[in-house]
Enzyme design. Structure first.
Site, PDB file in Angstrom:
ATOM      1  N   TYR A 140      -5.206   8.384   1.152  1.00 48.98           N
ATOM      2  CA  TYR A 140      -6.211   8.921   0.214  1.00 48.98           C
ATOM      3  C   TYR A 140      -5.769   8.719  -1.246  1.00 48.98           C
ATOM      4  CZ  TYR A 140      -9.492  12.533  -1.559  1.00 48.98           C
ATOM      5  OH  TYR A 140     -10.473  13.219  -2.217  1.00 48.98           O
ATOM      6  N   LYS A 164      -7.804   6.624  -3.942  1.00 44.46           N
ATOM      7  CA  LYS A 164      -8.335   7.257  -5.158  1.00 44.46           C
ATOM      8  C   LYS A 164      -7.730   6.649  -6.431  1.00 44.46           C
ATOM      9  CE  LYS A 164     -11.361  10.075  -3.471  1.00 44.46           C
ATOM     10  NZ  LYS A 164     -12.760   9.634  -3.520  1.00 44.46           N
TER      11      LYS A 164
HETATM   12  P1  NAP Z   1     -17.417  16.476   2.011  1.00 46.60           P
HETATM   13  O1  NAP Z   1     -17.953  17.865   1.845  1.00 46.60           O
HETATM   14  O2  NAP Z   1     -16.535  16.165   3.169  1.00 46.60           O
HETATM   15  O3  NAP Z   1     -18.655  15.459   1.964  1.00 46.60           O
HETATM   16  C1  NAP Z   1     -18.449  14.088   2.088  1.00 46.60           C
HETATM   17  C2  NAP Z   1     -19.728  13.453   2.563  1.00 46.60           C
HETATM   18  O4  NAP Z   1     -19.494  12.024   2.696  1.00 46.60           O
HETATM   19  C3  NAP Z   1     -20.153  13.968   3.945  1.00 46.60           C
HETATM   20  O5  NAP Z   1     -21.523  14.301   3.945  1.00 46.60           O
HETATM   21  C4  NAP Z   1     -19.852  12.796   4.855  1.00 46.60           C
HETATM   22  O6  NAP Z   1     -20.705  12.676   5.978  1.00 46.60           O
HETATM   23  C5  NAP Z   1     -20.091  11.612   3.913  1.00 46.60           C
HETATM   24  N1  NAP Z   1     -19.498  10.399   4.432  1.00 46.60           N
HETATM   25  C6  NAP Z   1     -18.293  10.236   5.021  1.00 46.60           C
HETATM   26  N2  NAP Z   1     -18.120   8.972   5.414  1.00 46.60           N
HETATM   27  C7  NAP Z   1     -19.242   8.303   5.071  1.00 46.60           C
HETATM   28  C8  NAP Z   1     -19.673   6.964   5.226  1.00 46.60           C
HETATM   29  N3  NAP Z   1     -18.895   6.030   5.804  1.00 46.60           N
HETATM   30  N4  NAP Z   1     -20.900   6.615   4.764  1.00 46.60           N
HETATM   31  C9  NAP Z   1     -21.700   7.534   4.190  1.00 46.60           C
HETATM   32  N5  NAP Z   1     -21.348   8.821   4.014  1.00 46.60           N
HETATM   33  C10 NAP Z   1     -20.127   9.210   4.456  1.00 46.60           C
HETATM   34  O7  NAP Z   1     -16.568  16.027   0.730  1.00 46.60           O
HETATM   35  P2  NAP Z   1     -16.602  16.530  -0.782  1.00 46.60           P
HETATM   36  O8  NAP Z   1     -15.524  17.522  -0.939  1.00 46.60           O
HETATM   37  O9  NAP Z   1     -17.985  16.845  -1.217  1.00 46.60           O
HETATM   38  O10 NAP Z   1     -16.090  15.201  -1.509  1.00 46.60           O
HETATM   39  C11 NAP Z   1     -16.955  14.265  -2.131  1.00 46.60           C
HETATM   40  C12 NAP Z   1     -16.099  13.226  -2.855  1.00 46.60           C
HETATM   41  O11 NAP Z   1     -15.264  13.869  -3.820  1.00 46.60           O
HETATM   42  C13 NAP Z   1     -15.174  12.438  -1.943  1.00 46.60           C
HETATM   43  O12 NAP Z   1     -15.062  11.114  -2.390  1.00 46.60           O
HETATM   44  C14 NAP Z   1     -13.852  13.165  -2.119  1.00 46.60           C
HETATM   45  O13 NAP Z   1     -12.777  12.326  -1.791  1.00 46.60           O
HETATM   46  C15 NAP Z   1     -13.913  13.530  -3.585  1.00 46.60           C
HETATM   47  N6  NAP Z   1     -13.050  14.656  -3.961  1.00 46.60           N
HETATM   48  C16 NAP Z   1     -13.227  15.908  -3.421  1.00 46.60           C
HETATM   49  C17 NAP Z   1     -12.372  16.959  -3.824  1.00 46.60           C
HETATM   50  C18 NAP Z   1     -12.502  18.358  -3.271  1.00 46.60           C
HETATM   51  O14 NAP Z   1     -11.663  19.206  -3.639  1.00 46.60           O
HETATM   52  N7  NAP Z   1     -13.474  18.678  -2.445  1.00 46.60           N
HETATM   53  C19 NAP Z   1     -11.362  16.703  -4.758  1.00 46.60           C
HETATM   54  C20 NAP Z   1     -11.217  15.431  -5.269  1.00 46.60           C
HETATM   55  C21 NAP Z   1     -12.079  14.412  -4.880  1.00 46.60           C
HETATM   56  P3  NAP Z   1     -20.366  13.432   7.357  1.00 46.60           P
HETATM   57  O15 NAP Z   1     -20.578  14.858   7.080  1.00 46.60           O
HETATM   58  O16 NAP Z   1     -21.368  12.865   8.333  1.00 46.60           O
HETATM   59  O17 NAP Z   1     -18.949  13.067   7.678  1.00 46.60           O
END
Ligand code: NAP
Length: 254
Positions: free
Chosen positions: A155, A159
């Site tokens: 990851y 990133k």
């Molecule tokens: P999340 O709640 O896990 O949501 C991610 C979404 O992406 C889910 O709806 C998932 O679908 C979808 N997804 C996964 N694989 C996919 C694919 N191959 N094609 C299309 N959609 C796909 O994550 P989040 O926390 O909102 O994170 C969103 C972004 O922010 C990510 O890039 C993450 O790495 C980044 N981020 C998050 C945090 C944090 O603290 N939450 C911090 C830094 C960066 P499914 O539900 O069907 O799997």
């Protein structure tokens, strides 16, 4: 309509929940038509319904961002049903955390494929519409993990890769009126951080409290915090902000 008041079409990936859902809702409030893309089309419907009930226009699209044919078809569907997509938020993401000695090659590949290959494929398909329109806004989701994080070699590498990808897009596409910027969130309350708490065997409330105690603004972040930053980068007036990485983490990061 003048250029400045033209209604734009945005694509947000991974938008069925979490950060993507908040970004989709925010861009719709900002006046854009929004394609809500996620793996399962029916999972996008709730976000689409919410946008519509708030008076906006949105479309649910099922697509695996790492699948080349599916991405090309999804972007063309958005172009024909909502209008040429000139705003793209590459947000879809997955975790496959493990210490390197226990990490499988599949876990490495899955994370690279969703974050890097997925962002590449979506951007390649969408930039055609942006360069034709002489306008575009690309926002890529990085993370504070790009700076290194135990248990996340895959990851963190992806990133950090998103940052190089963003800066290069800014250089290549700038002359077409297209900007590219990255947002690097810190701890955000979503299913992703909940899954991390589960993995390390911590109660989520305790996990959030522990995180907040290390954050200068003394709280954890919410999807709306990231949506506000995405909204900034996507504004018409922000055509001179490009190739930047904005840490949205409640404090400074190097
Ligand atoms: P999340 O709640 O896990 O949501 C991610 C979404 O992406 C889910 O709806 C998932 O679908 C979808 N997804 C996964 N694989 C996919 C694919 N191959 N094609 C299309 N959609 C796909 O994550 P989040 O926390 O909102 O994170 C969103 C972004 O922010 C990510 O890039 C993450 O790495 C980044 N981020 C998050 C945090 C944090 O603290 N939450 C911090 C830094 C960066 P499914 O539900 O069907 O799997």
């Amino acid at each position: 309509m003048t250029e400045a008041t033209q209604q734009r079409t945005a694509i947000v990936t991974g938008a069925a929940r979490g950060i993507g859902a908040a970004v989709a809702q925010r861009l719709a409030k900002d006046g854009m038509k929004v394609a809500v893309i996620d793996l399962d089309e029916s999972a996008c419907q709730q976000v689409v319904d919410q946008i519509k009930s708030d008076g906006g226009e949105a479309l649910a699209v099922g697509c695996d961002v790492s699948d080349e044919e599916a991405v090309n078809a999804a972007v063309e569907r958005v172009a024909s049903e909502l209008g040429a997509p000139t705003v793209l938020v590459n947000n879809a993401g997955v975790l496959r955390d493990n210490l390197i000695f226990k990490m499988s090659a599949d876990d490495w590949d899955t994370v690279m494929n969703v974050h890097l290959r997925g962002s590449f494929l979506m951007t390649r398909a969408a930039q055609k519409h942006m360069t034709e329109a002489k306008f575009g806004r690309i926002v890529n989701l990085s993370s504070t993990s790009a700076l290194g994080n135990r248990g996340q070699v895959n990851y963190a590498a992806a990133k950090a890769g998103m940052q190089g990808f963003t800066k290069t897009l800014a250089i290549e596409l700038g002359k077409f009126g297209v900007t590219a910027n990255a947002i690097a969130p810190g701890f955000i309350v979503t299913d992703m951080t909940k899954a991390t708490a589960d993995r390390v065997g911590m109660d989520y409330e305790e996990f959030k409290k522990a995180a907040a105690s290390q954050i200068p603004v003394a709280r954890v972040g919410y999807p709306e915090d990231i949506a506000a930053a995405a909204s900034f980068f996507c504004r018409e007036e922000n055509g001179y902000v490009s190739g930047q990485v904005l840490y949205v983490a409640g404090g400074p990061r190097d």
